[in-house]
Design a protein around this motif. Structure first.
Motif, PDB file in Angstrom:
ATOM      1  N   TYR A 148      42.646  24.760 -17.573  1.00 51.65           N
ATOM      2  CA  TYR A 148      42.534  25.291 -16.400  1.00 51.65           C
ATOM      3  C   TYR A 148      43.674  25.096 -15.461  1.00 51.65           C
ATOM      4  CZ  TYR A 148      37.910  26.041 -18.164  1.00 51.65           C
ATOM      5  OH  TYR A 148      36.725  26.078 -18.623  1.00 51.65           O
ATOM      6  N   GLY A 149      44.733  24.229 -16.013  1.00 53.61           N
ATOM      7  CA  GLY A 149      45.979  23.966 -14.913  1.00 53.61           C
ATOM      8  C   GLY A 149      46.781  24.992 -14.975  1.00 53.61           C
ATOM      9  N   PRO A 150      47.586  24.851 -13.813  1.00 54.41           N
ATOM     10  CA  PRO A 150      48.537  25.925 -13.617  1.00 54.41           C
ATOM     11  C   PRO A 150      49.592  26.014 -14.472  1.00 54.41           C
ATOM     12  CG  PRO A 150      48.873  24.115 -12.112  1.00 54.41           C
ATOM     13  CD  PRO A 150      47.586  23.693 -12.822  1.00 54.41           C
ATOM     14  N   ARG A 151      49.903  27.147 -14.775  1.00 53.94           N
ATOM     15  CA  ARG A 151      51.079  27.315 -15.969  1.00 53.94           C
ATOM     16  C   ARG A 151      52.253  27.925 -15.153  1.00 53.94           C
ATOM     17  NH1 ARG A 151      46.340  28.452 -18.339  1.00 53.94           N
ATOM     18  NH2 ARG A 151      45.870  27.588 -20.473  1.00 53.94           N
ATOM     19  N   PRO A 152      53.232  27.876 -15.670  1.00 52.98           N
ATOM     20  CA  PRO A 152      54.789  28.293 -15.250  1.00 52.98           C
ATOM     21  C   PRO A 152      54.428  29.908 -15.632  1.00 52.98           C
ATOM     22  CG  PRO A 152      55.189  26.722 -17.039  1.00 52.98           C
ATOM     23  CD  PRO A 152      53.763  26.603 -16.804  1.00 52.98           C
ATOM     24  N   TYR A 153      55.133  30.727 -14.478  1.00 47.02           N
ATOM     25  CA  TYR A 153      54.937  31.920 -14.968  1.00 47.02           C
ATOM     26  C   TYR A 153      56.300  32.587 -15.164  1.00 47.02           C
ATOM     27  CZ  TYR A 153      55.497  31.975  -9.830  1.00 47.02           C
ATOM     28  OH  TYR A 153      56.000  31.223  -8.489  1.00 47.02           O
ATOM     29  N   ALA A 154      57.194  31.956 -15.731  1.00 47.48           N
ATOM     30  CA  ALA A 154      58.557  32.444 -16.153  1.00 47.48           C
ATOM     31  C   ALA A 154      58.747  32.449 -17.595  1.00 47.48           C
ATOM     32  CB  ALA A 154      59.691  31.516 -15.764  1.00 47.48           C
ATOM     33  N   ALA A 155      59.325  33.634 -17.835  1.00 52.17           N
ATOM     34  CA  ALA A 155      59.547  33.927 -19.380  1.00 52.17           C
ATOM     35  C   ALA A 155      60.789  33.270 -19.751  1.00 52.17           C
ATOM     36  CB  ALA A 155      59.810  35.414 -19.716  1.00 52.17           C
ATOM     37  N   THR A 156      60.491  32.474 -21.288  1.00 50.39           N
ATOM     38  CA  THR A 156      61.677  31.798 -21.835  1.00 50.39           C
ATOM     39  C   THR A 156      62.021  32.721 -23.305  1.00 50.39           C
ATOM     40  OG1 THR A 156      60.203  30.433 -23.058  1.00 50.39           O
ATOM     41  CG2 THR A 156      60.765  29.788 -20.987  1.00 50.39           C
ATOM     42  N   LEU A 157      63.417  32.440 -23.261  1.00 53.82           N
ATOM     43  CA  LEU A 157      63.786  33.029 -24.606  1.00 53.82           C
ATOM     44  C   LEU A 157      64.444  31.874 -25.650  1.00 53.82           C
ATOM     45  CD1 LEU A 157      64.776  35.506 -26.076  1.00 53.82           C
ATOM     46  CD2 LEU A 157      66.920  35.381 -24.891  1.00 53.82           C
ATOM     47  N   ASP A 158      63.820  31.745 -26.710  1.00 54.78           N
ATOM     48  CA  ASP A 158      64.221  30.850 -27.487  1.00 54.78           C
ATOM     49  C   ASP A 158      64.706  31.128 -28.871  1.00 54.78           C
ATOM     50  OD1 ASP A 158      62.927  28.747 -25.898  1.00 54.78           O
ATOM     51  OD2 ASP A 158      60.911  29.008 -26.836  1.00 54.78           O
ATOM     52  N   LEU A 159      65.688  30.364 -29.626  1.00 55.91           N
ATOM     53  CA  LEU A 159      66.046  30.687 -30.817  1.00 55.91           C
ATOM     54  C   LEU A 159      65.347  29.760 -31.776  1.00 55.91           C
ATOM     55  CD1 LEU A 159      68.172  31.889 -32.543  1.00 55.91           C
ATOM     56  CD2 LEU A 159      69.864  29.981 -32.070  1.00 55.91           C
ATOM     57  N   GLY A 160      64.897  30.237 -32.706  1.00 58.84           N
ATOM     58  CA  GLY A 160      64.021  29.453 -33.631  1.00 58.84           C
ATOM     59  C   GLY A 160      63.328  30.188 -34.881  1.00 58.84           C
ATOM     60  N   PRO A 161      62.476  29.360 -35.557  1.00 52.95           N
ATOM     61  CA  PRO A 161      61.908  30.270 -36.568  1.00 52.95           C
ATOM     62  C   PRO A 161      60.805  31.171 -36.334  1.00 52.95           C
ATOM     63  CG  PRO A 161      60.749  27.964 -36.282  1.00 52.95           C
ATOM     64  CD  PRO A 161      62.232  28.126 -35.295  1.00 52.95           C
ATOM     65  N   THR A 162      60.929  32.447 -36.960  1.00 52.31           N
ATOM     66  CA  THR A 162      59.871  33.649 -36.523  1.00 52.31           C
ATOM     67  C   THR A 162      59.114  33.874 -37.918  1.00 52.31           C
ATOM     68  OG1 THR A 162      61.695  35.187 -36.959  1.00 52.31           O
ATOM     69  CG2 THR A 162      61.256  34.510 -34.563  1.00 52.31           C
ATOM     70  N   ARG A 163      58.378  34.986 -37.885  1.00 50.18           N
ATOM     71  CA  ARG A 163      57.848  35.087 -39.094  1.00 50.18           C
ATOM     72  C   ARG A 163      58.603  35.650 -40.174  1.00 50.18           C
ATOM     73  NH1 ARG A 163      53.177  38.956 -36.857  1.00 50.18           N
ATOM     74  NH2 ARG A 163      53.934  38.368 -34.637  1.00 50.18           N
ATOM     75  N   SER A 164      59.663  36.439 -39.768  1.00 47.56           N
ATOM     76  CA  SER A 164      60.561  36.937 -40.597  1.00 47.56           C
ATOM     77  C   SER A 164      62.064  36.139 -40.994  1.00 47.56           C
ATOM     78  CB  SER A 164      61.239  38.157 -39.963  1.00 47.56           C
ATOM     79  OG  SER A 164      60.148  39.178 -39.726  1.00 47.56           O
ATOM     80  N   GLY A 165      61.997  34.906 -40.642  1.00 47.27           N
ATOM     81  CA  GLY A 165      63.050  34.068 -40.625  1.00 47.27           C
ATOM     82  C   GLY A 165      63.349  33.279 -39.466  1.00 47.27           C
ATOM     83  N   ILE A 166      64.567  33.429 -39.070  1.00 45.94           N
ATOM     84  CA  ILE A 166      65.275  32.948 -37.765  1.00 45.94           C
ATOM     85  C   ILE A 166      65.663  34.126 -36.863  1.00 45.94           C
ATOM     86  CG2 ILE A 166      67.066  31.544 -36.712  1.00 45.94           C
ATOM     87  CD1 ILE A 166      67.354  29.952 -39.413  1.00 45.94           C
ATOM     88  N   GLY A 167      65.354  33.930 -35.554  1.00 46.74           N
ATOM     89  CA  GLY A 167      65.497  35.023 -34.509  1.00 46.74           C
ATOM     90  C   GLY A 167      65.221  34.251 -33.210  1.00 46.74           C
ATOM     91  N   LEU A 168      65.070  35.215 -32.239  1.00 48.33           N
ATOM     92  CA  LEU A 168      65.059  35.289 -30.695  1.00 48.33           C
ATOM     93  C   LEU A 168      63.516  35.300 -30.749  1.00 48.33           C
ATOM     94  CD1 LEU A 168      68.022  36.594 -29.279  1.00 48.33           C
ATOM     95  CD2 LEU A 168      67.448  34.252 -29.516  1.00 48.33           C
ATOM     96  N   ALA A 169      62.859  34.410 -29.778  1.00 45.14           N
ATOM     97  CA  ALA A 169      61.431  34.408 -29.532  1.00 45.14           C
ATOM     98  C   ALA A 169      61.278  34.637 -27.953  1.00 45.14           C
ATOM     99  CB  ALA A 169      60.562  33.466 -29.961  1.00 45.14           C
ATOM    100  N   LEU A 170      60.731  35.594 -27.568  1.00 53.11           N
ATOM    101  CA  LEU A 170      60.457  35.887 -25.909  1.00 53.11           C
ATOM    102  C   LEU A 170      58.992  35.397 -25.651  1.00 53.11           C
ATOM    103  CD1 LEU A 170      61.695  36.751 -23.087  1.00 53.11           C
ATOM    104  CD2 LEU A 170      60.602  39.095 -23.804  1.00 53.11           C
ATOM    105  N   ASN A 171      58.789  34.309 -24.956  1.00 54.01           N
ATOM    106  CA  ASN A 171      57.535  33.651 -24.459  1.00 54.01           C
ATOM    107  C   ASN A 171      57.467  33.968 -23.221  1.00 54.01           C
ATOM    108  OD1 ASN A 171      57.175  32.782 -27.299  1.00 54.01           O
ATOM    109  ND2 ASN A 171      58.741  31.002 -26.540  1.00 54.01           N
TER     110      ASN A 171
END
Length: 172
Positions: A148-171
């Motif tokens: 229930y706490g406040p969450r940041p409302y900014a998107a982040t772009l991370d480089l790391g493991p994905t389902r298909s290997g290594i890639g960019l993840a937009l959270n």
């Protein structure tokens, strides 16, 4: 054609890098007017009455967690009472028994041994209940802040493991 692809790639990378340097998360360090604390009603309002977050207290604990909160709070309180009160009373009983050693050795021995047993039992049971209640209350507080706490409302772009290997993840 190569020149067009190169220009599009450069624009895409530069826009992505510009988005990474801006800090649009919560709370905005430059604008503190978006966070209001109402001490009378015990509420924290974030972003001009759009999100009201109530601090974790008895009302929130009982309404969200119910009997689990009641048991944790009872364990915490009774554990503290048993540890502190039981230690004081059994220590006093043992001290009275030690003081009566010269008058009646059998009664003093019984008083000392029952006082020591009561001291050990109150410490063992009280500390166990105190710790169990505190752990449960801490878990509830962490769960409440996570859900229930406040969450940041900014998107982040991370480089790391994905389902298909290594890639960019937009959270976001």
């Amino acid at each position: 054609m190569r020149r067009l692809i190169f220009i599009l790639a450069a624009l895409t990378v530069s826009a992505g890098l510009c988005a990474q340097t801006n800090d649009w998360g919560w709370p905005d360090t430059h604008s503190r007017s978006e966070i209001n604390i109402d001490k009378e009603n015990n509420n924290v309002t974030i972003d001009r009455n759009m999100y009201v977050w109530r601090p974790f207290d008895d009302v929130v604990g009982y309404s969200i967690y119910g009997s689990r909160y009641r048991r944790a709070k009872a364990n915490y309180g009774w554990g503290m009472f048993t540890t502190l009160g039981g230690t004081a009373l059994s220590g006093l009983w043992t001290a009275v028994g030690i003081g009566n050693i010269n008058y009646d050795d059998d009664a003093a021995l019984v008083m000392c041994s029952t006082g020591a047993i009561a001291l050990a039992a109150s410490l063992w049971g009280g500390i166990h209940m105190w710790r169990k209640g505190r752990q449960e209350l801490d878990w509830m507080l962490d769960d409440y802040a996570l859900r229930y706490g406040p969450r940041p409302y900014a998107a982040t772009l991370d480089l790391g493991p994905t389902r298909s290997g290594i890639g960019l993840a937009l959270n976001f």
